[in-house]
Design an enzyme around this catalytic site. Structure first.
Site, PDB file in Angstrom:
ATOM      1  N   ILE A   1      11.064  -7.377   9.651  1.00 37.11           N
ATOM      2  CA  ILE A   1      12.250  -6.494   9.713  1.00 37.11           C
ATOM      3  C   ILE A   1      11.985  -5.472  10.828  1.00 37.11           C
ATOM      4  O   ILE A   1      10.893  -4.900  10.897  1.00 37.11           O
ATOM      5  CB  ILE A   1      12.492  -5.776   8.372  1.00 37.11           C
ATOM      6  CG1 ILE A   1      12.613  -6.799   7.231  1.00 37.11           C
ATOM      7  CG2 ILE A   1      13.729  -4.884   8.434  1.00 37.11           C
ATOM      8  CD1 ILE A   1      13.808  -7.727   7.313  1.00 37.11           C
TER       9      ILE A   1
ATOM     10  N   HIS B   1       9.387  -3.614   3.303  1.00 31.19           N
ATOM     11  CA  HIS B   1       8.954  -3.855   1.910  1.00 31.19           C
ATOM     12  C   HIS B   1      10.168  -4.160   1.023  1.00 31.19           C
ATOM     13  O   HIS B   1      10.115  -5.043   0.172  1.00 31.19           O
ATOM     14  CB  HIS B   1       8.273  -2.610   1.346  1.00 31.19           C
ATOM     15  CG  HIS B   1       7.010  -2.223   2.038  1.00 31.19           C
ATOM     16  ND1 HIS B   1       6.888  -1.091   2.792  1.00 31.19           N
ATOM     17  CD2 HIS B   1       5.792  -2.815   2.069  1.00 31.19           C
ATOM     18  CE1 HIS B   1       5.669  -0.988   3.262  1.00 31.19           C
ATOM     19  NE2 HIS B   1       4.975  -2.021   2.855  1.00 31.19           N
TER      20      HIS B   1
ATOM     21  N   LEU C   1       6.745   3.000   1.501  1.00 29.56           N
ATOM     22  CA  LEU C   1       7.645   1.848   1.610  1.00 29.56           C
ATOM     23  C   LEU C   1       8.767   2.076   2.621  1.00 29.56           C
ATOM     24  O   LEU C   1       9.269   3.185   2.780  1.00 29.56           O
ATOM     25  CB  LEU C   1       8.243   1.541   0.238  1.00 29.56           C
ATOM     26  CG  LEU C   1       7.214   1.278  -0.873  1.00 29.56           C
ATOM     27  CD1 LEU C   1       7.925   0.937  -2.174  1.00 29.56           C
ATOM     28  CD2 LEU C   1       6.238   0.178  -0.490  1.00 29.56           C
ATOM     29  N   HIS C   2       9.133   0.994   3.292  1.00 30.04           N
ATOM     30  CA  HIS C   2      10.247   1.017   4.251  1.00 30.04           C
ATOM     31  C   HIS C   2      11.091  -0.231   4.016  1.00 30.04           C
ATOM     32  O   HIS C   2      10.807  -1.015   3.085  1.00 30.04           O
ATOM     33  CB  HIS C   2       9.708   1.106   5.692  1.00 30.04           C
ATOM     34  CG  HIS C   2       8.655   0.079   5.987  1.00 30.04           C
ATOM     35  ND1 HIS C   2       8.929  -1.255   6.086  1.00 30.04           N
ATOM     36  CD2 HIS C   2       7.316   0.200   6.165  1.00 30.04           C
ATOM     37  CE1 HIS C   2       7.826  -1.923   6.344  1.00 30.04           C
ATOM     38  NE2 HIS C   2       6.818  -1.064   6.386  1.00 30.04           N
TER      39      HIS C   2
ATOM     40  N   MET D   1       0.845  -1.194   0.000  1.00 27.82           N
ATOM     41  CA  MET D   1       0.000   0.000   0.000  1.00 27.82           C
ATOM     42  C   MET D   1       0.885   1.249   0.000  1.00 27.82           C
ATOM     43  O   MET D   1       0.448   2.337   0.366  1.00 27.82           O
ATOM     44  CB  MET D   1      -0.938  -0.015   1.211  1.00 27.82           C
ATOM     45  CG  MET D   1      -1.898  -1.217   1.163  1.00 27.82           C
ATOM     46  SD  MET D   1      -3.431  -0.982   2.037  1.00 27.82           S
ATOM     47  CE  MET D   1      -2.839  -0.819   3.706  1.00 27.82           C
ATOM     48  N   GLY D   2       2.142   1.078  -0.395  1.00 27.23           N
ATOM     49  CA  GLY D   2       3.051   2.221  -0.481  1.00 27.23           C
ATOM     50  C   GLY D   2       3.602   2.625   0.868  1.00 27.23           C
ATOM     51  O   GLY D   2       3.565   1.851   1.829  1.00 27.23           O
TER      52      GLY D   2
ATOM     53  N   SER E   1       4.521   1.019   7.951  1.00 24.36           N
ATOM     54  CA  SER E   1       4.244   2.335   7.351  1.00 24.36           C
ATOM     55  C   SER E   1       3.605   3.254   8.384  1.00 24.36           C
ATOM     56  O   SER E   1       3.718   4.474   8.291  1.00 24.36           O
ATOM     57  CB  SER E   1       3.312   2.189   6.158  1.00 24.36           C
ATOM     58  OG  SER E   1       3.859   1.284   5.246  1.00 24.36           O
ATOM     59  N   ARG E   2       2.907   2.677   9.359  1.00 26.41           N
ATOM     60  CA  ARG E   2       2.233   3.505  10.372  1.00 26.41           C
ATOM     61  C   ARG E   2       3.214   4.098  11.385  1.00 26.41           C
ATOM     62  O   ARG E   2       2.862   5.042  12.083  1.00 26.41           O
ATOM     63  CB  ARG E   2       1.161   2.695  11.098  1.00 26.41           C
ATOM     64  CG  ARG E   2      -0.049   2.399  10.221  1.00 26.41           C
ATOM     65  CD  ARG E   2      -1.171   1.746  10.995  1.00 26.41           C
ATOM     66  NE  ARG E   2      -2.348   1.573  10.164  1.00 26.41           N
ATOM     67  CZ  ARG E   2      -2.573   0.542   9.360  1.00 26.41           C
ATOM     68  NH1 ARG E   2      -1.676  -0.423   9.271  1.00 26.41           N
ATOM     69  NH2 ARG E   2      -3.670   0.474   8.639  1.00 26.41           N
TER      70      ARG E   2
ATOM     71  N   ASP F   1       2.487  -9.162   9.421  1.00 29.24           N
ATOM     72  CA  ASP F   1       1.055  -9.418   9.231  1.00 29.24           C
ATOM     73  C   ASP F   1       0.849 -10.931   9.133  1.00 29.24           C
ATOM     74  O   ASP F   1       0.427 -11.461   8.099  1.00 29.24           O
ATOM     75  CB  ASP F   1       0.569  -8.703   7.970  1.00 29.24           C
ATOM     76  CG  ASP F   1       0.682  -7.197   8.120  1.00 29.24           C
ATOM     77  OD1 ASP F   1       0.119  -6.650   9.073  1.00 29.24           O
ATOM     78  OD2 ASP F   1       1.382  -6.569   7.296  1.00 29.24           O
TER      79      ASP F   1
HETATM   80  O1  PAF Z   1      -0.097  -5.825   3.699  1.00 33.62           O
HETATM   81  C1  PAF Z   1      -0.516  -4.893   2.982  1.00 33.62           C
HETATM   82  O2  PAF Z   1       0.165  -3.906   2.742  1.00 33.62           O
HETATM   83  C2  PAF Z   1      -1.898  -4.999   2.366  1.00 33.62           C
HETATM   84  O3  PAF Z   1      -2.781  -5.634   3.224  1.00 33.62           O
HETATM   85  C3  PAF Z   1      -1.902  -5.674   0.983  1.00 33.62           C
HETATM   86  C4  PAF Z   1      -1.436  -7.117   1.065  1.00 33.62           C
HETATM   87  C5  PAF Z   1      -0.989  -4.902   0.037  1.00 33.62           C
HETATM   88  C6  PAF Z   1      -3.300  -5.669   0.404  1.00 33.62           C
HETATM   89  O4  PAF Z   1      -3.802  -4.372   0.242  1.00 33.62           O
END
Ligand code: PAF
Length: 278
Positions: A176, A37, A33-34, A30-31, A186-187, A150
């Protein structure tokens, strides 16, 4: 690196790679990025010929409108990071491209989507399954890479791939962490300084808890909650010790039960999740 906004352009581009017998690795994001990702991108570039990353803030997985509105968005910076990381294709669709009409599909994953995040964020995993299935259809990757922060999402996506009979490998990748132990997210960039300073207490407490085996799972969860909440700034929403595969509560803290501690904590207005395999 190509930046593509439509499914049809993406399909044409990826077909050319497939015609050359190239394997495709996919990292959905979802962008904002760190390094978490980027570690997934690194795994993909190591094991696949072509790496595709999607950046799409998926509205259907947000059960809280403010969380959706405040979710950090910085596509240009993300693309610069991805180019450096060796990504070949970035897919950045608009909402209308992914949802030309409302997605009314209702997924069911048994116990997997009823507990923990599923219980506390109603509809969240249905939204995740909707978008990830659409993205898998659009990219048709050989492998897709997901971070184990997650952890429950990884379990749901594996179950979804099985249910929909999709032909790809889901590759779970390690969490990580920042140098002080806070899981990268990201939060984290939304945390006010006093919350950022105390947030590593979550991981520290789980690591400490992992050394305590002479108690029941309930006692351990109580100890974790009281230790974290004693900071005054952090508030535990749930902590549960479940079996790694089934996500059912474990009765004993033995290796045979494959326990993992999963936790969600409020740091002010920001909700953080983490986990620790026992
Ligand atoms: O983990 C995430 O960033 C989101 O849940 C995903 C897998 C990109 C789906 O929107």
């Amino acid at each position: 690196m190509k930046v593509i906004k439509t499914k049809s352009e993406l399909a044409d581009c990826l077909q050319q790679f497939r015609n050359q017998q190239k394997t495709i690795g996919f990292v959905p994001t979802m962008g904002a990025l760190h390094e978490g990702h980027l570690s997934l991108v690194a795994k993909s570039t190591e094991s696949c010929d072509i790496t595709v990353v999607s950046i799409f803030v998926n509205p259907t997985q947000f059960n809280d409108k403010n969380d959706l509105a405040n979710y950090p968005r910085c596509v240009e910076k993300d693309c610069a990071l991805l180019e450096k990381a060796g990504c070949n294709v970035v897919f950045t669709p608009e909402v209308e491209e992914m949802y030309p009409e409302p997605d009314t599909r209702q997924f069911s994953f048994g116990n997997l989507d009823k507990v923990m995040e599923g219980e506390h964020r109603p509809g969240h995993f249905n939204g995740v399954a909707q978008i990830v299935s659409k993205l898998f259809d659009a990219v048709k990757p050989d492998k897709a890479f997901f971070g184990l922060k997650d952890f429950q999402q990884v379990a749901i996506i594996k179950a979804m791939v099985k249910q929909l009979n999709m032909k790809l490998e889901i590759v779970p990748c390690p969490i990580i962490r920042e140098a002080d132990g806070l899981a990268k997210s990201s939060r984290n960039m939304l945390l006010e300084p006093q919350y950022r300073a105390i947030a590593p207490k979550i991981h520290q407490t789980l690591a400490e808890a992992a050394k305590k085996r002479d108690c029941t799972p309930e006692q351990l969860c109580q100890w974790i909650t009281s230790t974290i909440d004693a900071t005054q700034l952090l508030k535990t929403e749930y902590v549960q010790i479940v079996n790694f595969d089934t996500l059912m509560p474990v009765e004993k803290l033995t290796e045979a039960e494959k326990p993992i501690i999963c936790i969600a904590v409020w740091a002010g207005k920001i909700r953080l999740i983490d986990n620790f395999v026992l």
